[in-house]
Design an enzyme around this catalytic site. Sequence first.
Site, PDB file in Angstrom:
ATOM      1  CG  ASP A 187      -2.140   1.087   0.867  1.00 38.17           C
ATOM      2  OD1 ASP A 187      -2.356   1.219   0.679  1.00 38.17           O
ATOM      3  OD2 ASP A 187      -2.941   0.299   1.677  1.00 38.17           O
ATOM      4  CG  ASP A 244      -3.976   5.900   1.391  1.00 41.41           C
ATOM      5  OD1 ASP A 244      -5.070   4.847   1.373  1.00 41.41           O
ATOM      6  OD2 ASP A 244      -3.646   6.802   1.396  1.00 41.41           O
ATOM      7  CD  GLU A 254      -8.230   5.341  -0.963  1.00 38.53           C
ATOM      8  OE1 GLU A 254     -10.157   5.111  -0.939  1.00 38.53           O
ATOM      9  OE2 GLU A 254      -7.837   5.684  -1.233  1.00 38.53           O
ATOM     10  CG  HIS A 303      -9.272  -1.039   4.160  1.00 41.34           C
ATOM     11  ND1 HIS A 303      -9.160  -0.283   2.083  1.00 41.34           N
ATOM     12  CD2 HIS A 303      -8.860   0.448   4.217  1.00 41.34           C
ATOM     13  CE1 HIS A 303      -8.386   0.330   2.647  1.00 41.34           C
ATOM     14  NE2 HIS A 303      -8.379   0.826   3.513  1.00 41.34           N
ATOM     15  CG  ASP A 304     -11.297   3.194   3.406  1.00 38.57           C
ATOM     16  OD1 ASP A 304     -10.757   3.317   4.834  1.00 38.57           O
ATOM     17  OD2 ASP A 304     -11.170   3.588   2.262  1.00 38.57           O
TER      18      ASP A 304
END
Length: 506
Positions: free
Chosen positions: A98, A199, A256, A328-329
């Site tokens: 990440d 990210d 992302e 995960h969000d």
Amino acid sequence: MKKKWWHDKVAYQIYPKSFLDSNGDGIGDLRGIISKLDYLKDLGIGILWISPVYVSPCADQGYDIADYYGIDPKFGTMEDMDRLLAEAKKRDIAVLMDLVVNHCSDEHEWFQKALKDPEGEYGQYFYFAKKKDGKLPCNWRSYFGGSVWENVEGTDWYYLHMFHKKQPDLNWENPKLREEIYKMMNWWLDKGIAGFRVDAIMNIKKPLPFQDYPADREDGLCNVGGILGSQEGLRDFLNEMHEKTTKPHHAFSVGEVFGLDDSDISRFIGDDAYFTSIFDFRQNVAGQTMLGWYDWKAPTPDEYKECCFTSQKVSEGVGFFSNIIENHDEPRGVSHYLPEYAQNEKGKKLLGMMYFMLKGLPFIYQGQELGMENCAFPSIEAIDDVSSRDEYQRCLKVGLNEEEALKVVSHYSRDNVRTPFQWNDEKNGGFTTGTPWLMVNPQYKEINAASQIGREGSIYEFYKSMTTYHDSSVWQDVYRHKADVGMLYIKLTVIDDVLVVSFKEL
Ligand code: TEU
Ligand code: CA
């Protein structure tokens, strides 16, 4: 479209803190992941995205990095990481780290040095400013609530943070900072990772000079999400990053990316674009408003379908989206997208099948392959996530009572997907022998891996058949030539326990 090594792969996201704890401290770790590589291989996984395991005080669960070159002791050591890479390689699984470079942790050495001298060399790595005529430089709201400007205690300096105050934004305008980032990325790529999940990348370019935008809530602040994506300067940064890191390494990258104009898609995915792929969040953001979670609605099945169709058209002939049901969000997809009457094994499989049928690269989020659901949190204290706590306060502020606020937050909380992985029906779902850092979803007795592996008709076995099928040459050929054949009618039949896929041109 040229055939790429990743076109026939299925990817999987691991949230390390909640995957498997190998030493009983209640926190998932790298050794836990290593011990489950065979599980992932069996499921048919070819690409693994590991959420951050770098040194971090974990104000935002590892998305606040204090040292990009080190593994946090709670997750293991660099030797564990090297072993993970070697073991994954043996199983032909590519590993993505990440990449969190919009911001770092306030405990990072750069920020600590900057605090001592905001006007010095390291001050230029961040955004520091003073009030002018008693006013902050701009009225932007942090994604986690409150102003993006935080006072440096005991001084009249403020620093910018788009996320948590322990996540100061890095100043990408500074070429020195950019070189540090590229150096770090190349260091990881040289180590043998296949690439990165990138990210919050649309945030790296700020509209400068700082200025106010119309307030969208009574706090006088404004959400900047919508403003960020349209800036030309962002493209220069993304291009430079690609040219200096991922391109020479032939690395994989998945961005992302929120708020992209559809007409710009070819610069973001496809041959020689900034990224290999980007996540498609169209259905995830459907029903969201600027007002906060209390005002959000889940898309109806028709709206969901519309999102899928639009995304397919937008990416057609250009490149591959990375498709998700959850990450995960997000809330658990089966609790969010399926109408209540369909929240059962059949409905879960249907949702899974729909996304496997899309052109693109499917990313499975840990537990999705078991049909894991949202967690019934007994109180706000059971929730750890910073953003959930802020939204809970927001609910109370607009007049909801505590019970109503908990209901809203329990639906959207990021902790729904962060509860420990349910391996079996033993203590703590087999996640840890100690006390888990976050509560285990009480459903672990019914929903767990052990009871599904090898059980005919289980969601796990269904996902496994889908990954096998995704890998088949028939489907892959259809994928790549879809632009030529137009819309297809797809029929799935099970003959003698074998999934048969037939296509017909409409
Ligand atoms: O998320 C970026 C983002 O814009 C949102 O998904 C955000 O987390 C959400 O609106 C808050 O409820 C990325 C990571 O995926 C997320 O986990 C991090 O918290 C964030 O960046 C900061 O690094
Ligand atoms: Ca541990």
